[in-house]
Design a protein around this motif. Structure first.
Motif, PDB file in Angstrom:
ATOM      1  N   GLY A 148      -2.784   8.315   3.417  1.00 14.49           N
ATOM      2  CA  GLY A 148      -1.856   9.263   2.806  1.00 14.49           C
ATOM      3  C   GLY A 148      -1.210  10.226   3.791  1.00 14.49           C
ATOM      4  N   ASP A 149      -1.376   9.993   5.098  1.00 16.77           N
ATOM      5  CA  ASP A 149      -0.791  10.902   6.090  1.00 16.77           C
ATOM      6  C   ASP A 149       0.736  10.933   6.008  1.00 16.77           C
ATOM      7  OD1 ASP A 149      -3.208  11.648   7.802  1.00 16.77           O
ATOM      8  OD2 ASP A 149      -3.305   9.461   7.868  1.00 16.77           O
ATOM      9  N   ASN A 150       1.307  12.132   5.915  1.00 16.31           N
ATOM     10  CA  ASN A 150       2.759  12.367   5.957  1.00 16.31           C
ATOM     11  C   ASN A 150       3.539  11.594   4.894  1.00 16.31           C
ATOM     12  OD1 ASN A 150       2.496  14.129   8.181  1.00 16.31           O
ATOM     13  ND2 ASN A 150       2.502  12.392   9.596  1.00 16.31           N
ATOM     14  N   VAL A 151       2.858  11.224   3.796  1.00 18.12           N
ATOM     15  CA  VAL A 151       3.585  10.581   2.694  1.00 18.12           C
ATOM     16  C   VAL A 151       4.083  11.672   1.753  1.00 18.12           C
ATOM     17  CG1 VAL A 151       3.491   8.969   0.763  1.00 18.12           C
ATOM     18  CG2 VAL A 151       2.336   8.396   2.906  1.00 18.12           C
ATOM     19  N   ALA A 152       3.145  12.474   1.206  1.00 17.16           N
ATOM     20  CA  ALA A 152       3.558  13.584   0.342  1.00 17.16           C
ATOM     21  C   ALA A 152       3.382  14.928   1.042  1.00 17.16           C
ATOM     22  CB  ALA A 152       2.756  13.563  -0.955  1.00 17.16           C
ATOM     23  N   GLU A 153       2.412  14.973   1.968  1.00 16.55           N
ATOM     24  CA  GLU A 153       2.140  16.245   2.648  1.00 16.55           C
ATOM     25  C   GLU A 153       1.986  16.035   4.141  1.00 16.55           C
ATOM     26  OE1 GLU A 153      -1.344  17.703   0.717  1.00 16.55           O
ATOM     27  OE2 GLU A 153      -0.272  18.156  -1.141  1.00 16.55           O
ATOM     28  N   GLN A 154       2.354  17.064   4.911  1.00 21.57           N
ATOM     29  CA  GLN A 154       2.181  17.012   6.363  1.00 21.57           C
ATOM     30  C   GLN A 154       0.703  16.799   6.680  1.00 21.57           C
ATOM     31  OE1 GLN A 154       4.366  17.043   8.792  1.00 21.57           O
ATOM     32  NE2 GLN A 154       6.233  17.577   7.702  1.00 21.57           N
ATOM     33  N   SER A 155       0.446  15.929   7.656  1.00 18.04           N
ATOM     34  CA  SER A 155      -0.941  15.600   7.983  1.00 18.04           C
ATOM     35  C   SER A 155      -1.444  16.377   9.196  1.00 18.04           C
ATOM     36  CB  SER A 155      -1.042  14.106   8.269  1.00 18.04           C
ATOM     37  OG  SER A 155      -2.274  13.813   8.889  1.00 18.04           O
ATOM     38  N   ASP A 156      -2.706  16.826   9.119  1.00 20.58           N
ATOM     39  CA  ASP A 156      -3.335  17.496  10.267  1.00 20.58           C
ATOM     40  C   ASP A 156      -3.671  16.499  11.368  1.00 20.58           C
ATOM     41  OD1 ASP A 156      -3.183  19.776   8.811  1.00 20.58           O
ATOM     42  OD2 ASP A 156      -5.249  19.673   8.061  1.00 20.58           O
ATOM     43  N   ASN A 157      -3.656  15.204  11.001  1.00 20.95           N
ATOM     44  CA  ASN A 157      -4.012  14.180  12.001  1.00 20.95           C
ATOM     45  C   ASN A 157      -2.894  13.938  13.016  1.00 20.95           C
ATOM     46  OD1 ASN A 157      -6.591  13.575  10.966  1.00 20.95           O
ATOM     47  ND2 ASN A 157      -5.640  12.388   9.318  1.00 20.95           N
ATOM     48  N   THR A 158      -1.673  14.409  12.683  1.00 20.12           N
ATOM     49  CA  THR A 158      -0.538  14.187  13.594  1.00 20.12           C
ATOM     50  C   THR A 158       0.099  15.527  13.952  1.00 20.12           C
ATOM     51  OG1 THR A 158       0.866  13.844  11.651  1.00 20.12           O
ATOM     52  CG2 THR A 158       0.018  11.863  12.723  1.00 20.12           C
ATOM     53  N   PRO A 159      -0.639  16.396  14.661  1.00 16.85           N
ATOM     54  CA  PRO A 159      -0.078  17.719  14.986  1.00 16.85           C
ATOM     55  C   PRO A 159       1.177  17.612  15.849  1.00 16.85           C
ATOM     56  CG  PRO A 159      -2.118  17.301  16.213  1.00 16.85           C
ATOM     57  CD  PRO A 159      -2.007  16.212  15.193  1.00 16.85           C
ATOM     58  N   TRP A 160       1.333  16.487  16.541  1.00 13.03           N
ATOM     59  CA  TRP A 160       2.498  16.276  17.411  1.00 13.03           C
ATOM     60  C   TRP A 160       3.743  15.854  16.634  1.00 13.03           C
ATOM     61  CZ3 TRP A 160       3.579  11.289  16.298  1.00 13.03           C
ATOM     62  CH2 TRP A 160       2.504  10.465  15.919  1.00 13.03           C
ATOM     63  N   LEU A 214       3.741   5.793  -5.579  1.00 10.49           N
ATOM     64  CA  LEU A 214       3.614   5.881  -7.034  1.00 10.49           C
ATOM     65  C   LEU A 214       2.481   6.849  -7.395  1.00 10.49           C
ATOM     66  CD1 LEU A 214       3.963   2.107  -7.940  1.00 10.49           C
ATOM     67  CD2 LEU A 214       5.682   3.875  -8.214  1.00 10.49           C
ATOM     68  N   TYR A 215       1.399   6.777  -6.628  1.00 10.75           N
ATOM     69  CA  TYR A 215       0.242   7.627  -6.886  1.00 10.75           C
ATOM     70  C   TYR A 215       0.574   9.098  -6.612  1.00 10.75           C
ATOM     71  CZ  TYR A 215      -4.371   9.694  -6.055  1.00 10.75           C
ATOM     72  OH  TYR A 215      -5.467  10.505  -6.072  1.00 10.75           O
ATOM     73  N   GLU A 216       1.199   9.359  -5.461  1.00 10.16           N
ATOM     74  CA  GLU A 216       1.486  10.748  -5.055  1.00 10.16           C
ATOM     75  C   GLU A 216       2.510  11.411  -5.977  1.00 10.16           C
ATOM     76  OE1 GLU A 216      -0.144  12.430  -2.977  1.00 10.16           O
ATOM     77  OE2 GLU A 216      -1.023  11.088  -1.494  1.00 10.16           O
ATOM     78  N   THR A 227       3.202   7.600   9.602  1.00 12.69           N
ATOM     79  CA  THR A 227       2.485   7.573   8.324  1.00 12.69           C
ATOM     80  C   THR A 227       1.213   6.738   8.381  1.00 12.69           C
ATOM     81  OG1 THR A 227       3.631   5.590   7.515  1.00 12.69           O
ATOM     82  CG2 THR A 227       4.654   7.706   7.002  1.00 12.69           C
ATOM     83  N   SER A 228       0.329   7.021   7.432  1.00 15.20           N
ATOM     84  CA  SER A 228      -0.716   6.079   7.063  1.00 15.20           C
ATOM     85  C   SER A 228      -0.697   6.014   5.547  1.00 15.20           C
ATOM     86  CB  SER A 228      -2.093   6.533   7.541  1.00 15.20           C
ATOM     87  OG  SER A 228      -3.081   5.790   6.842  1.00 15.20           O
ATOM     88  N   ALA A 229      -0.223   4.889   5.020  1.00 11.50           N
ATOM     89  CA  ALA A 229      -0.163   4.740   3.565  1.00 11.50           C
ATOM     90  C   ALA A 229      -1.577   4.742   3.000  1.00 11.50           C
ATOM     91  CB  ALA A 229       0.547   3.436   3.215  1.00 11.50           C
ATOM     92  N   PHE A 230      -2.486   4.175   3.774  1.00 11.59           N
ATOM     93  CA  PHE A 230      -3.869   4.033   3.342  1.00 11.59           C
ATOM     94  C   PHE A 230      -4.543   5.395   3.202  1.00 11.59           C
ATOM     95  CE2 PHE A 230      -8.377   2.870   4.281  1.00 11.59           C
ATOM     96  CZ  PHE A 230      -8.561   2.077   3.164  1.00 11.59           C
ATOM     97  N   THR A 235       0.840  -1.194   0.000  1.00 12.07           N
ATOM     98  CA  THR A 235       0.000   0.000   0.000  1.00 12.07           C
ATOM     99  C   THR A 235       0.881   1.252   0.000  1.00 12.07           C
ATOM    100  OG1 THR A 235      -1.631  -1.245   1.260  1.00 12.07           O
ATOM    101  CG2 THR A 235      -1.950   1.121   1.157  1.00 12.07           C
ATOM    102  N   MET A 236       1.984   1.182   0.754  1.00 12.79           N
ATOM    103  CA  MET A 236       2.901   2.324   0.818  1.00 12.79           C
ATOM    104  C   MET A 236       3.518   2.587  -0.554  1.00 12.79           C
ATOM    105  SD  MET A 236       4.160   4.684   2.674  1.00 12.79           S
ATOM    106  CE  MET A 236       4.133   4.295   4.439  1.00 12.79           C
ATOM    107  N   VAL A 237       3.926   1.509  -1.223  1.00 11.67           N
ATOM    108  CA  VAL A 237       4.526   1.671  -2.541  1.00 11.67           C
ATOM    109  C   VAL A 237       3.499   2.239  -3.516  1.00 11.67           C
ATOM    110  CG1 VAL A 237       5.416   0.394  -4.515  1.00 11.67           C
ATOM    111  CG2 VAL A 237       6.291  -0.088  -2.224  1.00 11.67           C
ATOM    112  N   GLY A 238       2.285   1.693  -3.471  1.00 10.38           N
ATOM    113  CA  GLY A 238       1.217   2.185  -4.339  1.00 10.38           C
ATOM    114  C   GLY A 238       0.959   3.664  -4.090  1.00 10.38           C
TER     115      GLY A 238
END
Length: 421
Positions: free
Chosen positions: A188-200, A27-29, A183-186, A21-24
């Motif tokens: 998309g957290d912190n893969v291409a962009e900083q995620s609001d779900n992990t403010p810490w 490739l997608y991002e 990360t969450s590959a599923f 899923t991470m690889v996919g």
């Protein structure tokens, strides 16, 4: 992108921790997979009741893999970031595919280790880290994945980071050289962009960490070494050995020698990505044709090198090994299969010369009677048929190996010294 900036990236980690899923997602991002292809996979995944697997489907495009839901072969996929062209070596996580992992990891410059936040360090996490270390991968990016499953809990992330650092300490990886990413590959957290779900979390995204990897310095000033992966017969050309150049440079017109088959000739043509090229360098996957070489003259596991300084063939060699798992004890006379570059040869451990402390490398015991799981040792090995292998200090790319028996990897090691045949 220029051809200069290229990295082979292994994606390693325990089964079901989200590697595919991470690889996919990567490739997608990076725009390497068009939107409509993802949509198509999504529909197919939902039809099979596996909604959410669409990114993994991008990688696992073998029908059998879809049915089983596991990654079998090493898929080569390419994507580009601002800094590098990456070729992903997607390394299967299942136990029975560790052998692929070995031939895969030995082709990688760096690796992303995927560790699921809900599951933490698992047996294969250990094994893959260990093998990466032995096979010369220097930098690991650790993706602490599936953060969505643990509700983006910072303490879960910290626990995994702490456990992985302990693991690195055990195998002699420098934790200073590792970056950890929540990360969450599923999702998309912190893969291409900083995620609001992990403010810490204030570290880099996965793509930023990939951009920051040091540039691998290609070993062009060493002699040519090209382990043969396959030998094809192509109409109009003839016999075409295929493999990846580990060290040195191959030019058309070079005189080369294949060992241990002990045949040679002049390189007539070199092909890369279906185009003829005048020369090829480390990291290039090539097919080439050598004047006077027939299909039956050479085989997988042979190593191609310069005719005037051919690859070394070992009568015996000494090696440093670390035993990862073995149900009983290993004594002199034991004959498992050694996997070195593309060769697989049964080898007898003639003597166990000394046992060492795996973390410090200091000698604990001279000439011990046996070694067992967890032990590191220097052993003398005799291949049962000719094997081309090099001291790790001279050509590290051809100096590492894995030892397999009973369907599993029992040890990994590096060659210290070769007694030539």
């Amino acid at each position: 992108m220029s051809d200069e900036r290229h990295q082979n990236l292994a994606v390693i980690g325990h089964v079901d921790h989200g590697k595919s899923t991470m690889v996919g997602r990567l490739l997608y991002e990076t725009g390497s997979v068009p939107e409509h292809v993802i949509e198509q996979h999504k529909e197919e995944a939902e039809e099979k009741g596996k909604g959410g697997f669409e990114f993994a489907y991008v990688m696992d495009n073998l029908a059998e893999e879809r049915e089983r839901g596991v990654t079998i072969d090493i898929a080569h996929q390419e994507f580009s970031t601002d800094e590098y062209d990456f070729t992903i070596v997607d390394c299967p996580g299942h136990r029975d595919f560790v052998k692929n992992m070995i031939t895969g990891a030995s082709q990688a410059d760096n690796a992303v280790l995927v560790v699921a936040a809900d599951d933490g360090v698992a047996p294969q996490t250990r094994e893959h880290v260990f093998l990466s270390r032995t096979l010369g991968i220097d930098e690991l990016i650790v993706a602490v994945n599936k953060m969505d499953i643990v509700d983006y809990d910072e303490s879960k992330y910290n626990q995994v980071v702490s456990d992985v650092k302990d693991l690195f300490g055990q195998v002699g990886f420098d934790t200073e050289d590792a970056s950890f990413i929540a990360t969450s590959a599923f999702e998309g957290d912190n893969v291409a962009e900083q995620s609001d779900n992990t403010p810490w979390y204030d570290g880099p995204t996965l793509l930023e960490a990939l951009n920051d990897l040091p540039e691998p310095s290609p070993p062009t000033d060493t002699d040519l070494r090209l382990p043969i992966q396959d030998v094809y017969t192509i109409s109009g050309i003839g016999t075409v050995p295929v493999g990846r150049i580990e060290t040195g440079v191959m030019n058309t017109g070079d005189n080369v020698s294949f060992q241990p088959s002990d045949v040679g000739g002049e390189v007539k043509t070199i092909e890369m990505h279906h185009e003829e090229v005048p020369k090829a360098e480390p990291g290039d996957n090539v097919g080439f044709n050598v004047r006077g070489i027939g299909k039956d003259d050479i085989r997988r596991g042979d190593v191609c090198g310069p005719a005037d300084d051919p690859p070394t063939v070992a009568e015996t060699f000494t090696a440093q090994v670390v035993v990862m798992q073995h149900p009983s004890v290993i004594t002199a006379g034991y004959t498992p299969v050694f996997h070195a570059h593309t060769a697989q040869v049964a080898c007898t451990i003639e003597s166990i010369d000394k046992k060492m402390d795996p973390s410090s490398g200091e000698t604990q015991e001279e000439n011990p009677d046996f070694i067992q799981s967890g032990d590191a040792a220097v052993v003398t090995v005799r291949p049962q048929k000719p094997l081309s292998i090099e001291p790790s200090s001279e050509i590290p790319e051809l100096g590492s190996f894995a030892v397999r028996d009973m369907g599993q990897t029992i040890a990994a090691g590096k060659v210290l010294d070769v007694n030539e045949a």
